[in-house]
Design an enzyme around this catalytic site. Sequence first.
Site, PDB file in Angstrom:
ATOM      1  N   LYS A  57       0.948  -1.187   0.011  1.00 36.77           N
ATOM      2  CA  LYS A  57       0.093  -0.117   0.018  1.00 36.77           C
ATOM      3  C   LYS A  57       0.936   1.173  -0.156  1.00 36.77           C
ATOM      4  O   LYS A  57       2.013   1.026   0.411  1.00 36.77           O
ATOM      5  CB  LYS A  57      -0.916   0.146   1.234  1.00 36.77           C
ATOM      6  CG  LYS A  57      -2.251   0.847   1.084  1.00 36.77           C
ATOM      7  CD  LYS A  57      -3.344   0.109   0.430  1.00 36.77           C
ATOM      8  CE  LYS A  57      -4.523   0.850   0.439  1.00 36.77           C
ATOM      9  NZ  LYS A  57      -5.744  -0.088   0.215  1.00 36.77           N
TER      10      LYS A  57
HETATM   11  N1  GLU Z   1      -7.441  -0.008  -3.013  1.00 44.36           N
HETATM   12  C1  GLU Z   1      -8.293  -1.205  -3.139  1.00 44.36           C
HETATM   13  C2  GLU Z   1      -8.181  -1.968  -2.050  1.00 44.36           C
HETATM   14  O1  GLU Z   1      -8.235  -1.529  -1.062  1.00 44.36           O
HETATM   15  C3  GLU Z   1      -7.843  -1.879  -4.612  1.00 44.36           C
HETATM   16  C4  GLU Z   1      -6.156  -2.292  -4.478  1.00 44.36           C
HETATM   17  C5  GLU Z   1      -5.955  -2.680  -5.987  1.00 44.36           C
HETATM   18  O2  GLU Z   1      -6.704  -2.838  -6.745  1.00 44.36           O
HETATM   19  O3  GLU Z   1      -4.810  -2.997  -5.956  1.00 44.36           O
HETATM   20  O4  GLU Z   1      -8.414  -3.188  -2.160  1.00 44.36           O
END
Ligand code: GLU
Length: 423
Positions: free
Chosen positions: A113
């Site tokens: 993240k």
């Molecule tokens: N931000 C989204 C999540 O928390 C998607 C992450 C992604 O598609 O890599 O799952």
Amino acid sequence: MNGLSYLTPAGDSPWSTYLAQIDRVEPYLGRLTRWIDTLRRPKRALIVDVPIELDDGRVAHFEGFRVQHNLSRGPGKGGVRFHPDVTLEEVMALAAWMTIKNAAVNLPYGGAKGGVRVDPSALSRKELERLTRRYTSEIGLIIGPEKDIPAPDVNTNAQIMAWMMDTYSANVGATATGVVTGKPIPIGGSLGRVKATGRGVFTVGRETARRIGLDLAGARVVVQGFGNVGSVAAERFAAAGARVIAVQDHTGTVYREAGLDIAALQQHVNRSGGVAGAPGTETLDGESFWQLPCEILIPAALEGQITGARAQRIDARFVLEGANGPTTQQADQILAERGVMVVPDVIANAGGVTVSYFEWVQDFSSFFWTEDEINARLERIIGGAFSHVWDTAQQLGVPLRTAAFVVACTRVLEARELRGLYP
Ligand code: GLU
């Protein structure tokens, strides 16, 4: 032994919530327990300074982060958020939840993240572009189509992904569409990606309702957050005959007993920037929102929203976590004691990353699927993953969150064990 010198997680912080979730899964891991501390620390955390020139000529500095929590099952995967409250600790927890989510759905990814501590609404479009490009360049050390693939999250969108893809490509000297997902369609984005998270929330909610004998027709649904996740989930539930009686966002809370008109609410939000004052709705105060009698409560905003105090008053059959980490550890326990089922984020909101995976696969093969194919595959994967978690919960006699963690941690730690330690 498990403490990290660079972090002192306090009380109900996201990282301490995550650590408590890991503690709960430990008794179910058998021989793999030997490896469990892997999950209690991020593999790699990068802190970067993001300086940009503002439109008025001043220089501003922002804190940026990219955390790769675990890479045992494949490249890092997870979104990037722009928010004034972003901290290293928050990004660590969000990265860890991506590890669990990707493994719970069996996507061939680790968990990662990123975030920048910034209020993007205070920046002009040009400043936002400069911020995005400089941040991408700074984390360029560790991202890449085979290393770690960012995507949208809170306050980031397809345009920001386009700037990230372009910046990374410029730096490596070749167009690398697979470096981010959630891109615009003309530059390698996938059909169905924008609505995927909300669709997945609905699929998991519908399957939960079916298993507990709840008819969606007329069921009362309450939603916190009307962004990419909450608005689409609300639209899908309304289309299935449910009554979305209340929606809360950062501007206020709107209520209509007969069910809100979601399309009209969406138009109001597009015009005014929030749900407050939507025509034909009553206004509620922020706290009474949490005690509205309903069948399904969907937190789809930020983490930590369902606190212990709010959990005492929640009057729902089940909580369907559209956001990441919306329920604190104390609230989780209170809800369990009160018999309110919690359908955890790591399965409920996994639709987004699932279609991100499809996008990445399509980019690699330069062969693009139809929206029907994407939605059908999404439904199959999310439905199957939920079913497996549900059955595991039944077999072990544990809450769904613990079951999802058992499934996911077993997969991650099996990979860890097979790969072994180097040297
Ligand atoms: N931000 C989204 C999540 O928390 C998607 C992450 C992604 O598609 O890599 O799952």
